[in-house]
Scaffold this active site. Structure first.
Site: not given
Length: 324
Positions: A270, A288, A183, A161, A241
């Site tokens: 990627e 992305h 978190s 967050l 990610r």
């Protein structure tokens, strides 16, 4: 990102582009310059040495299209850096999402948040699959597309967050969603329910959105146990990610129907995307690109010029991050 400097000592600058003697002289007149190419060191050693200084550098100058990427590893190596100035066209060498998570304000965070919500709607309503259905001429031949499920009223869990996660939550509130989050610790400002781990969050969510930074604690934070907790009606969205999610376990969960679908903007290797994901109608994929809009690129250029002008004139920065 940007930060101001005070005091008699020259502020540190990471110089990560080749330049001429005149420009270097101008920089040295204003900064304590750490010239990467003159150092002869490997990039990790160069960054480690700079970060170990009593007054580590707070600014970095890089060039677009070069070999150096300002990514999570770069920013983690020199956490003191609060101002990244890029020269040349394009920002593909700067991970804007990581910069946003480290406090670059809302300019980039809002674009990522918009994209996350778009992916979630796209998966729940099967927008991409329905588009293909119509384009293939199947509507008159096979009738209406199967019913999908709505976003409104869903329980949405957000991992992370920070600036982006908060913007996602804000948008989903407008859909009447019940927001929970996980978190490192509860956020005093957050009006949402905090859950102590990703497994508990997934078990209490219809949709799980990954919006956290990548570090040792969050690498593959979404694995088999979390996916199973999300369940056969659950949807996963990842705009953080690629390695925040165990990609092999995600593919297996989708193939076996252990979760209902996924919206993915990031991947483990990627630009290569597992062919299994490309073949699934319940998966929405983007390249992305969550942070990249015409507006974000224009804003980045304006901010770079504005911050440089403010910095060299001694005026307050437009987007300060680190305290003066």
């Amino acid at each position: 990102m940007a930060s101001a400097a005070t005091g008699a000592a020259k502020p540190g600058l990471l110089l990560l582009r080749r330049t001429d003697a005149t420009f270097i002289a101008a920089l040295r007149a204003r900064f304590r310059v750490h010239d990467f190419y003159a150092s002869g060191a490997a990039l990790p050693d160069y960054l480690t040495a700079a970060a170990a200084e009593p007054d580590p550098p707070r600014t970095a100058l890089v060039v677009a299209g070069g070999a150096i990427l300002v990514d999570a590893a770069f920013l983690d190596a020199v956490p003191s850096v609060g101002c990244v100035v890029t020269t040349g066209a394009g920002v593909d060498h700067v991970d804007l999402a990581q910069c946003a998570r480290r406090g670059a304000g809302e300019i980039f965070s809002v674009d990522v948040a918009d994209h996350a919500v778009g992916l979630l709607i796209g998966v729940l309503r099967r927008v991409a699959a329905a588009d293909r259905y119509v384009r293939a001429g199947l509507w008159p031949a096979q009738g209406d597309y199967p019913l999908t499920t709505k976003l409104s009223g869903k329980r949405v869990g957000i991992i992370g967050l920070g600036s982006i996660g908060s913007q996602i939550a804000k948008r989903l509130q407008a859909f009447g969603c019940a927001i929970s989050y996980h978190s490192r610790e509860p956020k005093a400002f957050a009006p949402y329910r905090y859950l102590p781990d990703a497994h508990a969050l997934a078990a209490d969510s219809d949709a799980l959105i990954v919006a956290c930074a990548l570090n040792d604690a969050t690498r593959r934070i979404v694995g088999r146990c979390v996916l199973d907790a999300l369940g056969p009606n659950g949807v996963l969205v990842n705009i953080a990610r690629g390695v925040n999610v165990d990609e092999q376990e995600l593919v297996a969960a989708l193939q076996e129907g252990r979760i209902a679908g996924a919206g993915l903007d990031v991947f483990q290797n990627e630009p290569h995307v597992p062919p299994e994901l490309r073949d699934m109608d319940n998966v929405v994929l983007t390249a992305h690109e969550a942070v990249f809009t015409e507006e974000s690129r224009a804003n980045l250029q304006e901010l770079m010029i504005g911050n440089l002008e403010a910095f060299f004139s001694g005026k307050p920065l437009l987007t300060p991050v680190l305290p003066p």
